[in-house]
Motif scaffolding. Sequence first.
Motif, PDB file in Angstrom:
ATOM      1  N   LYS A 128       0.835  -1.210   0.000  1.00 45.74           N
ATOM      2  CA  LYS A 128       0.000   0.000   0.000  1.00 45.74           C
ATOM      3  C   LYS A 128       0.870   1.261   0.000  1.00 45.74           C
ATOM      4  N   ASN A 129       1.936   1.256   0.768  1.00 43.26           N
ATOM      5  CA  ASN A 129       2.833   2.417   0.791  1.00 43.26           C
ATOM      6  C   ASN A 129       3.498   2.626  -0.573  1.00 43.26           C
ATOM      7  N   ALA A 130       3.927   1.538  -1.203  1.00 46.10           N
ATOM      8  CA  ALA A 130       4.555   1.644  -2.528  1.00 46.10           C
ATOM      9  C   ALA A 130       3.550   2.170  -3.553  1.00 46.10           C
ATOM     10  N   LEU A 131       2.328   1.654  -3.500  1.00 47.96           N
ATOM     11  CA  LEU A 131       1.288   2.128  -4.420  1.00 47.96           C
ATOM     12  C   LEU A 131       0.928   3.587  -4.157  1.00 47.96           C
ATOM     13  N   ALA A 132       0.894   3.983  -2.907  1.00 51.94           N
ATOM     14  CA  ALA A 132       0.564   5.373  -2.580  1.00 51.94           C
ATOM     15  C   ALA A 132       1.642   6.309  -3.121  1.00 51.94           C
ATOM     16  N   ALA A 133       2.904   5.942  -2.946  1.00 54.94           N
ATOM     17  CA  ALA A 133       3.994   6.771  -3.477  1.00 54.94           C
ATOM     18  C   ALA A 133       3.917   6.818  -5.000  1.00 54.94           C
ATOM     19  N   LEU A 134       3.701   5.669  -5.627  1.00 54.39           N
ATOM     20  CA  LEU A 134       3.598   5.598  -7.081  1.00 54.39           C
ATOM     21  C   LEU A 134       2.413   6.428  -7.591  1.00 54.39           C
ATOM     22  N   THR A 135       1.304   6.367  -6.914  1.00 56.06           N
ATOM     23  CA  THR A 135       0.121   7.132  -7.306  1.00 56.06           C
ATOM     24  C   THR A 135       0.390   8.629  -7.240  1.00 56.06           C
ATOM     25  N   ARG A 136       1.060   9.064  -6.200  1.00 55.52           N
ATOM     26  CA  ARG A 136       1.368  10.496  -6.078  1.00 55.52           C
ATOM     27  C   ARG A 136       2.328  10.946  -7.186  1.00 55.52           C
ATOM     28  N   ILE A 137       3.288  10.103  -7.539  1.00 48.62           N
ATOM     29  CA  ILE A 137       4.230  10.441  -8.612  1.00 48.62           C
ATOM     30  C   ILE A 137       3.496  10.492  -9.950  1.00 48.62           C
ATOM     31  N   THR A 138       2.617   9.527 -10.224  1.00 46.38           N
ATOM     32  CA  THR A 138       1.909   9.529 -11.506  1.00 46.38           C
ATOM     33  C   THR A 138       0.902  10.674 -11.589  1.00 46.38           C
ATOM     34  N   ARG A 139       0.344  11.088 -10.482  1.00 50.52           N
ATOM     35  CA  ARG A 139      -0.538  12.270 -10.503  1.00 50.52           C
ATOM     36  C   ARG A 139       0.264  13.525 -10.837  1.00 50.52           C
ATOM     37  N   GLN A 140       1.475  13.611 -10.287  1.00 52.44           N
ATOM     38  CA  GLN A 140       2.321  14.759 -10.611  1.00 52.44           C
ATOM     39  C   GLN A 140       2.723  14.708 -12.087  1.00 52.44           C
ATOM     40  N   ALA A 141       2.999  13.513 -12.600  1.00 56.40           N
ATOM     41  CA  ALA A 141       3.343  13.363 -14.023  1.00 56.40           C
ATOM     42  C   ALA A 141       2.180  13.785 -14.914  1.00 56.40           C
ATOM     43  N   THR A 142       0.965  13.545 -14.467  1.00 55.93           N
ATOM     44  CA  THR A 142      -0.212  13.989 -15.210  1.00 55.93           C
ATOM     45  C   THR A 142      -0.288  15.514 -15.205  1.00 55.93           C
ATOM     46  N   ARG A 143      -0.065  16.116 -14.056  1.00 53.55           N
ATOM     47  CA  ARG A 143      -0.077  17.579 -13.977  1.00 53.55           C
ATOM     48  C   ARG A 143       1.026  18.186 -14.835  1.00 53.55           C
ATOM     49  N   ASP A 144       2.172  17.490 -14.953  1.00 57.84           N
ATOM     50  CA  ASP A 144       3.291  17.990 -15.756  1.00 57.84           C
ATOM     51  C   ASP A 144       3.159  17.653 -17.240  1.00 57.84           C
ATOM     52  N   GLY A 145       2.123  16.900 -17.618  1.00 56.97           N
ATOM     53  CA  GLY A 145       1.871  16.620 -19.023  1.00 56.97           C
ATOM     54  C   GLY A 145       2.528  15.361 -19.575  1.00 56.97           C
ATOM     55  N   TRP A 146       3.144  14.553 -18.733  1.00 53.47           N
ATOM     56  CA  TRP A 146       3.757  13.317 -19.233  1.00 53.47           C
ATOM     57  C   TRP A 146       2.734  12.205 -19.405  1.00 53.47           C
ATOM     58  N   LEU A 147       1.642  12.274 -18.678  1.00 51.93           N
ATOM     59  CA  LEU A 147       0.564  11.284 -18.800  1.00 51.93           C
ATOM     60  C   LEU A 147      -0.737  12.033 -19.060  1.00 51.93           C
ATOM     61  N   THR A 148      -1.628  11.415 -19.835  1.00 46.08           N
ATOM     62  CA  THR A 148      -2.932  12.041 -20.043  1.00 46.08           C
ATOM     63  C   THR A 148      -3.832  11.824 -18.833  1.00 46.08           C
ATOM     64  N   ARG A 149      -3.637  10.725 -18.156  1.00 43.55           N
ATOM     65  CA  ARG A 149      -4.325  10.463 -16.889  1.00 43.55           C
ATOM     66  C   ARG A 149      -3.500   9.439 -16.133  1.00 43.55           C
ATOM     67  N   PRO A 150      -3.530   9.481 -14.804  1.00 43.13           N
ATOM     68  CA  PRO A 150      -2.717   8.535 -14.056  1.00 43.13           C
ATOM     69  C   PRO A 150      -3.264   7.118 -14.179  1.00 43.13           C
ATOM     70  N   PRO A 151      -2.380   6.121 -14.214  1.00 42.34           N
ATOM     71  CA  PRO A 151      -2.859   4.734 -14.247  1.00 42.34           C
ATOM     72  C   PRO A 151      -3.670   4.422 -12.995  1.00 42.34           C
ATOM     73  N   GLN A 152      -4.642   3.536 -13.124  1.00 41.16           N
ATOM     74  CA  GLN A 152      -5.494   3.171 -12.008  1.00 41.16           C
ATOM     75  C   GLN A 152      -5.282   1.696 -11.656  1.00 41.16           C
ATOM     76  N   PRO A 153      -4.325   1.411 -10.763  1.00 43.35           N
ATOM     77  CA  PRO A 153      -4.107   0.008 -10.406  1.00 43.35           C
ATOM     78  C   PRO A 153      -5.275  -0.550  -9.597  1.00 43.35           C
ATOM     79  N   LEU A 154      -5.379  -1.873  -9.627  1.00 38.64           N
ATOM     80  CA  LEU A 154      -6.380  -2.532  -8.787  1.00 38.64           C
ATOM     81  C   LEU A 154      -5.998  -2.324  -7.338  1.00 38.64           C
ATOM     82  N   THR A 155      -6.980  -2.262  -6.490  1.00 39.30           N
ATOM     83  CA  THR A 155      -6.694  -2.117  -5.067  1.00 39.30           C
ATOM     84  C   THR A 155      -7.332  -3.284  -4.341  1.00 39.30           C
ATOM     85  N   GLY A 156      -6.876  -3.501  -3.119  1.00 33.69           N
ATOM     86  CA  GLY A 156      -7.529  -4.530  -2.339  1.00 33.69           C
ATOM     87  C   GLY A 156      -6.701  -5.596  -1.872  1.00 33.69           C
TER      88      GLY A 156
END
Length: 156
Positions: A128-156
């Motif tokens: 969960k910690n690794a996914l949370a860090a990865l999610t925050r990085i991909t959200r920043q990449a979306t804001r910076d224009g590298w991704l059109t939307r952040p990937p949505q991994p399965l949770t649970g």
Amino acid sequence: MISPRHASPGPSSTASASAPQALIAPRQQSDAFVADLTAALLTALTAAAARPAPRLPDAPTLGGYGARVIDLALAGLETTTQGAYHSAWRRHVIPTLGTAPIDHLTSGTIDRTVQQWAATGLTRSTIKNALAALTRITRQATRDGWLTRPPQPLTG
């Protein structure tokens, strides 16, 4: 004296039925105009198609990009949470996904990585910690224009 409102119109103010026709160009002129415009457009499009497209800069790797923005991405979190996310990022995300170009990151790639982490015995909390860090990085990449939307991994 007669007011101008009641005066009969003189010959100069009478509109003839042929006056609007003078404003309309003959059919041959309009056909020639359309043909010239079409030819000019075709020439411009052909020239534009012959030019090479501008090259976008290569996307950074997830590890390289994350190293530059992780402090920004984790800003606002409690210090202990930041520490846990930093640790999971360094110990688990970077070794498995760090060399991937950030714009090639997909939800499926992340799902397979999570399965790999679980198979190697990582605890649910670490994942969960690794996914949370990865999610925050991909959200920043979306804001910076590298991704059109952040990937949505399965949770649970």
